[in-house]
Scaffold this motif. Sequence first.
Motif, PDB file in Angstrom:
ATOM      1  N   ARG A  69     -36.059 -21.428   9.905  1.00 44.40           N
ATOM      2  CA  ARG A  69     -35.348 -20.593   9.024  1.00 44.40           C
ATOM      3  C   ARG A  69     -35.599 -20.780   8.393  1.00 44.40           C
ATOM      4  NH1 ARG A  69     -30.698 -21.856   7.100  1.00 44.40           N
ATOM      5  NH2 ARG A  69     -31.174 -24.231   7.096  1.00 44.40           N
ATOM      6  N   LEU A  70     -36.169 -21.453   7.399  1.00 40.84           N
ATOM      7  CA  LEU A  70     -35.825 -21.893   5.761  1.00 40.84           C
ATOM      8  C   LEU A  70     -37.383 -20.233   4.775  1.00 40.84           C
ATOM      9  CD1 LEU A  70     -35.709 -22.751   2.760  1.00 40.84           C
ATOM     10  CD2 LEU A  70     -36.902 -24.474   3.775  1.00 40.84           C
ATOM     11  N   CYS A  71     -37.793 -20.760   6.085  1.00 37.63           N
ATOM     12  CA  CYS A  71     -39.420 -19.758   5.619  1.00 37.63           C
ATOM     13  C   CYS A  71     -39.093 -18.369   5.343  1.00 37.63           C
ATOM     14  CB  CYS A  71     -40.648 -19.323   6.819  1.00 37.63           C
ATOM     15  SG  CYS A  71     -41.769 -21.213   6.590  1.00 37.63           S
ATOM     16  N   ALA A  72     -38.383 -17.764   6.811  1.00 37.10           N
ATOM     17  CA  ALA A  72     -37.736 -16.360   6.803  1.00 37.10           C
ATOM     18  C   ALA A  72     -36.495 -16.030   5.501  1.00 37.10           C
ATOM     19  CB  ALA A  72     -36.746 -16.002   7.601  1.00 37.10           C
ATOM     20  N   LEU A  73     -36.395 -17.085   4.886  1.00 37.07           N
ATOM     21  CA  LEU A  73     -34.968 -16.440   3.808  1.00 37.07           C
ATOM     22  C   LEU A  73     -35.542 -17.380   2.703  1.00 37.07           C
ATOM     23  CD1 LEU A  73     -32.057 -19.587   4.817  1.00 37.07           C
ATOM     24  CD2 LEU A  73     -31.758 -17.156   4.549  1.00 37.07           C
ATOM     25  N   PHE A  74     -36.747 -17.444   2.732  1.00 38.75           N
ATOM     26  CA  PHE A  74     -37.844 -17.687   1.543  1.00 38.75           C
ATOM     27  C   PHE A  74     -38.233 -16.486   0.962  1.00 38.75           C
ATOM     28  CE2 PHE A  74     -42.016 -18.168  -0.906  1.00 38.75           C
ATOM     29  CZ  PHE A  74     -41.173 -18.425  -2.164  1.00 38.75           C
ATOM     30  N   HIS A  75     -39.166 -15.498   2.476  1.00 36.31           N
ATOM     31  CA  HIS A  75     -39.653 -14.102   2.964  1.00 36.31           C
ATOM     32  C   HIS A  75     -38.681 -13.497   2.095  1.00 36.31           C
ATOM     33  CE1 HIS A  75     -43.349 -15.179   3.529  1.00 36.31           C
ATOM     34  NE2 HIS A  75     -42.900 -16.324   4.282  1.00 36.31           N
ATOM     35  N   ALA A  76     -37.364 -13.533   3.200  1.00 37.76           N
ATOM     36  CA  ALA A  76     -36.444 -12.507   2.829  1.00 37.76           C
ATOM     37  C   ALA A  76     -36.370 -12.025   1.168  1.00 37.76           C
ATOM     38  CB  ALA A  76     -35.149 -12.802   3.188  1.00 37.76           C
ATOM     39  N   GLY A  77     -35.972 -13.014   0.422  1.00 46.10           N
ATOM     40  CA  GLY A  77     -35.320 -12.912  -1.052  1.00 46.10           C
ATOM     41  C   GLY A  77     -36.918 -13.014  -1.577  1.00 46.10           C
ATOM     42  N   LYS A  78     -38.119 -12.611  -1.143  1.00 39.71           N
ATOM     43  CA  LYS A  78     -38.929 -12.406  -2.056  1.00 39.71           C
ATOM     44  C   LYS A  78     -39.165 -11.224  -2.011  1.00 39.71           C
ATOM     45  CE  LYS A  78     -44.243 -13.812  -2.298  1.00 39.71           C
ATOM     46  NZ  LYS A  78     -45.308 -14.351  -1.183  1.00 39.71           N
ATOM     47  N   ARG A  79     -38.694 -10.482  -0.598  1.00 40.51           N
ATOM     48  CA  ARG A  79     -38.933  -9.217  -0.278  1.00 40.51           C
ATOM     49  C   ARG A  79     -37.755  -8.308  -0.991  1.00 40.51           C
ATOM     50  NH1 ARG A  79     -39.880 -10.625   4.947  1.00 40.51           N
ATOM     51  NH2 ARG A  79     -37.754 -10.509   5.673  1.00 40.51           N
TER      52      ARG A  79
END
Length: 83
Positions: A69-79
């Motif tokens: 979940r944390l990885c998905a949040l980080f990647h979403a913010g990066k995009r």
Amino acid sequence: MHYNRYELDQYRTRAMHWLQRLCCKLHLAHCPLCREELAQLEQDDWLIAELRNSRRNLNVAPDPGEYRRLCALFHAGKRKSTV
């Protein structure tokens, strides 16, 4: 001949024999593909460190589901930041 990710990681972490390291250094001076792969390895290390720091700062439990979940949040913010 190109170096694979494992070999480039060995070069980067100085785990490669000095003679092999010298050959790799010469190759990197003339090969943009291998330099790009080496840069990607360094970026991956930065990302892993950032995720670990985020997990500590947010007090995320070491649960694999929470980590994803944390990885998905980080990647979403990066995009969003690159658009």
